[in-house]
Design a protein around this motif. Structure first.
Motif, short mmCIF file in Angstrom:
data_model
loop_
_atom_site.label_atom_id
_atom_site.label_comp_id
_atom_site.label_asym_id
_atom_site.label_seq_id
_atom_site.Cartn_x
_atom_site.Cartn_y
_atom_site.Cartn_z
N GLU A 395 -52.25 17.95 15.71
CA GLU A 395 -51.37 18.04 14.55
C GLU A 395 -51.84 19.11 13.56
OE1 GLU A 395 -48.48 16.77 14.03
OE2 GLU A 395 -48.47 15.65 15.90
N LEU A 396 -53.15 19.31 13.45
CA LEU A 396 -53.65 20.39 12.58
C LEU A 396 -53.23 21.75 13.12
CD1 LEU A 396 -57.26 19.15 11.67
CD2 LEU A 396 -55.29 19.35 10.14
N LYS A 397 -53.28 21.92 14.43
CA LYS A 397 -52.82 23.19 15.02
C LYS A 397 -51.34 23.41 14.74
CE LYS A 397 -56.20 23.40 18.80
NZ LYS A 397 -56.39 23.35 20.26
N ARG A 401 -49.67 26.41 12.59
CA ARG A 401 -48.74 27.32 13.23
C ARG A 401 -47.41 27.41 12.46
NH1 ARG A 401 -47.48 25.93 19.27
NH2 ARG A 401 -49.67 26.52 19.43
N TYR A 402 -46.90 26.26 12.03
CA TYR A 402 -45.60 26.22 11.38
C TYR A 402 -45.68 26.08 9.86
CZ TYR A 402 -44.07 25.45 16.17
OH TYR A 402 -43.86 25.56 17.52
N ASN A 403 -46.89 26.19 9.34
CA ASN A 403 -47.10 26.11 7.88
C ASN A 403 -46.55 24.80 7.31
OD1 ASN A 403 -48.13 27.10 5.48
ND2 ASN A 403 -46.20 28.09 4.90
N HIS A 404 -46.80 23.71 8.03
CA HIS A 404 -46.38 22.38 7.58
C HIS A 404 -47.48 21.72 6.75
CE1 HIS A 404 -43.28 21.81 11.07
NE2 HIS A 404 -42.86 22.64 10.13
N GLU A 463 -46.47 16.34 8.08
CA GLU A 463 -45.45 16.91 7.19
C GLU A 463 -45.37 16.11 5.88
OE1 GLU A 463 -41.76 17.81 9.11
OE2 GLU A 463 -42.71 18.08 11.07
N THR A 464 -46.55 15.84 5.33
CA THR A 464 -46.64 14.99 4.13
C THR A 464 -47.57 15.66 3.12
OG1 THR A 464 -46.34 13.02 5.49
CG2 THR A 464 -47.20 12.68 3.28
N SER A 465 -47.06 15.80 1.88
CA SER A 465 -47.87 16.36 0.81
C SER A 465 -48.85 15.32 0.29
CB SER A 465 -46.96 16.82 -0.34
OG SER A 465 -46.31 15.70 -0.91
N MET A 466 -49.76 15.76 -0.60
CA MET A 466 -50.72 14.85 -1.20
C MET A 466 -50.02 13.75 -1.99
SD MET A 466 -53.76 13.79 -1.85
CE MET A 466 -54.94 15.08 -1.47
N ASP A 467 -48.99 14.10 -2.76
CA ASP A 467 -48.30 13.09 -3.59
C ASP A 467 -47.68 12.01 -2.71
OD1 ASP A 467 -49.00 14.44 -5.87
OD2 ASP A 467 -47.10 15.55 -6.01
N GLY A 496 -59.52 6.77 0.88
CA GLY A 496 -59.69 8.17 0.55
C GLY A 496 -58.59 9.01 1.19
N VAL A 497 -58.05 9.99 0.42
CA VAL A 497 -56.94 10.81 0.92
C VAL A 497 -57.33 12.28 0.78
CG1 VAL A 497 -54.49 11.34 0.71
CG2 VAL A 497 -55.31 9.05 0.14
N ALA A 498 -57.04 13.07 1.80
CA ALA A 498 -57.29 14.52 1.77
C ALA A 498 -56.06 15.25 2.28
CB ALA A 498 -58.51 14.87 2.61
N GLU A 499 -55.76 16.39 1.66
CA GLU A 499 -54.61 17.21 2.06
C GLU A 499 -55.11 18.42 2.83
OE1 GLU A 499 -50.50 18.94 0.08
OE2 GLU A 499 -52.32 18.85 -1.14
N TYR A 500 -54.40 18.78 3.89
CA TYR A 500 -54.79 19.90 4.74
C TYR A 500 -54.58 21.23 4.03
CZ TYR A 500 -54.03 23.52 8.26
OH TYR A 500 -54.05 24.69 8.96
N THR A 501 -55.59 22.10 4.17
CA THR A 501 -55.45 23.50 3.74
C THR A 501 -55.67 24.39 4.96
OG1 THR A 501 -57.80 23.79 3.21
CG2 THR A 501 -56.38 22.86 1.48
N SER A 502 -55.30 25.62 4.85
CA SER A 502 -55.35 26.52 6.01
C SER A 502 -56.78 26.75 6.49
CB SER A 502 -54.71 27.88 5.65
OG SER A 502 -55.37 28.47 4.54
#
Length: 534
Positions: A395-397, A401-404, A463-467, A496-502
């Protein structure tokens, strides 16, 4: 006279045609019979190879599941401060009091768990839970696996022959709170667990062969072993394969057919041909029954020295009966009804396809079962760590790839050790199962949910933001805190919650979420904390 002459000419003219047609039909029939033979041989070889592959997969997964189960148990034991303190201070009596109930429970659950053992740093026995009265003996000359753990201070997993049998052993280094090395903790599962798994669950029969030098050490300490001489190099141990060698007495003799095992007399003794002593596949036929016998694995210890072999036997009557039927139909149809040779060829081909398709369907069912065993946590029936980690990487890949957007949620049950200590591990297991169901009903269909280890769980929100991930996490927290757990008091969790960055890898995003979880734990528990990127 003319009529007779014309008949003679007609007869003479049709002879070449008759013999030509007969020759063509004979050729087709012979070809047809030969194709039937090739078909019989090809299908049988395919079946034998697939049976060997299935047995190999089951064998590997059985060992893997043993490691996953008992490594988890061992880790829980080795985080118990009272147990570590008793071991560190050489308080054998207190260590026995603390661990004896655990050993009893585990051995009741699995009678093949025969060894639970604490070793000192110099490879001396400190406490055998299976023989607590025997301790202090120096094992350094025979327990090479324990020597290696003491030397490397790392986990070791291997088959090893001891004084009382062959065991699949898991040995872990033991450290105190200061990270000082104390010694080794070991579990040992009798190899008969693997044999029994095949015999009961997978329609295989199995036979343990031990090298004679290994057998002699075991037999010296256990005279009750049922055995027979298998060959010049091996003994067969506690064989249930009486249909292969139904010997009535323990007295050996010589048979006339170069057998592997014999009786005092030939009555009721069906001997295995010596050809099966190789690692290749072999077919044995006995009183109308056909079986395949093969070696999946040569058993070797941690020093790569051979201990023995496991032979697997699978009844092939279902397949050989069908194949023999096809073969007989081919022969009868070729002799009696030559003109139907093409029709019979088509019939055999269809039967061949049906047999292969039938076998392939059964193989696919077995493969799906194996895949489920590999990817599902045995207790909670959700993704296990290996499976959820694979999904996270994938899912990270996709997100990159799709900037999700993608967020990761890690949560841990607050004070779960108290639940185990107060109510016991059975109740703790029930709580983990209930939490898995509660969370599964609280998250979205697009989320992935798995057990990370112990009482720690992970949710991948694609496909989920931090909020939005915080809303999901809060829903999980509230669902757990308000759920009525019949087995224990009110239960909460820290999240604990973390949001993906590039720049994130799967290790870094897990680390970020784990850092937030740590803050939640140390901020009063029962709360959600998100990771802030610097």
């Amino acid at each position: 006279m003319e009529k007779s002459s014309s008949n003679l000419k007609l007869a003479n003219s049709t002879k070449p045609m008759f013999f030509t047609i007969l020759g063509i039909i004979s050729f087709i029939t012979i070809f047809f019979l030969y194709m039937g033979y090739l078909h019989h041989k090809f299908v049988l070889e395919l079946i034998l190879k697939e049976e060997q592959n299935i047995a190999s997969k089951i064998y590997s997964n059985t060992l893997r599941n043993v490691v996953l189960r008992y490594e988890s148990v061992a880790n829980n034991i080795l985080i118990n401060e009272e147990i570590i303190d008793a071991f560190e201070h050489n308080d054998r009596k207190e260590l026995l009091n603390l661990t004896a109930p655990i050993y009893k429970k585990l051995s009741d659950e699995n009678p093949y768990l025969k060894i639970m053992h604490f070793h000192t740093k110099d490879t001396k026995s400190f406490l055998r839970l299976h023989k607590p009265e025997k301790f202090g003996d120096d094992l350094s000359s025979i327990r090479h696996m324990i020597n290696k753990v003491n030397k490397t201070k790392t986990k070791q997993i291997a088959m090893e022959a001891g004084r009382y049998g062959v065991y699949y052993r898991l040995a872990l280094p033991v450290f105190n709170k200061k990270d000082d090395f104390l010694g080794v903790f070991e579990f040992g599962i009798n190899i008969n667990y693997i044999l029994d798994t095949f015999n009961k669950n997978y329609d295989f029969q199995s036979l343990l062969l031990l090298k004679k030098n290994i057998f002699e050490i075991i037999y010296e300490n256990n005279k009750n072993i049922t055995y027979s001489s298998y060959s010049n190099d091996y003994y067969s141990i506690e064989s249930d394969l009486n249909h292969l060698c139904a010997c009535k007495t323990s007295t050996l003799c010589n048979c006339t057919t170069a057998p592997v095992c014999n009786c005092k007399d030939d009555k009721g003794c069906n001997c295995i041909a010596t050809t099966i002593k190789t690692d290749s596949l072999s077919i044995i036929k006995n009183k109308g029954s056909s079986s395949v016998i093969f070696t999946v694995n040569t058993i070797k210890d941690i020093s790569n020295k051979e201990i023995g072999k496991i032979l697997f036997v699978k009844n092939l009557n279902f397949y050989t009966d069908k194949l023999d039927m096809i073969k007989n139909i081919s022969i009868v149809s070729g002799i009696v009804l030559l003109l139907l040779s093409l029709y019979m060829m088509r019939k055999i081909f269809n039967n061949y396809i049906n047999i292969v398709n039938s076998y392939q369907s059964k193989l696919e069912i077995k493969n799906r079962t194996l895949l489920k065993l590999v990817n599902v946590d045995h207790l909670t029936k959700i993704h296990n760590r290996k499976s959820i980690e694979t999904i996270l990487i994938k899912e990270l890949k996709r997100a990159k790839r799709y900037n999700h957007e993608l967020s990761l949620i890690i949560f841990d049950i607050d004070n779960f050790k108290n639940i185990n200590d107060t109510y016991g591990h059975n109740i703790g297991d029930k709580v983990l199962k209930s939490i898995a169901k509660v969370v599964a009903n609280s998250i979205r269909e697009s989320d992935y949910f798995g057990r990370w280890g112990g009482e720690e769980f992970i949710v991948i929100s694609t496909e989920t933001s931090m909020d939005n991930a915080l809303l999901v996490a809060e829903k999980i927290r509230e669902s757990i805190s308000t759920y009525d757990f019949e087995e224990a008091e009110k239960i909460t969790c820290s999240i604990g919650v973390a949001e993906y960055t590039s720049e994130d890898t799967h290790q870094s995003i897990v680390h970020n979420a784990d850092t937030a979880l740590y803050k939640a734990k140390h901020s009063g528990k029962n709360r959600v904390i998100f990771h802030e990127h610097s």
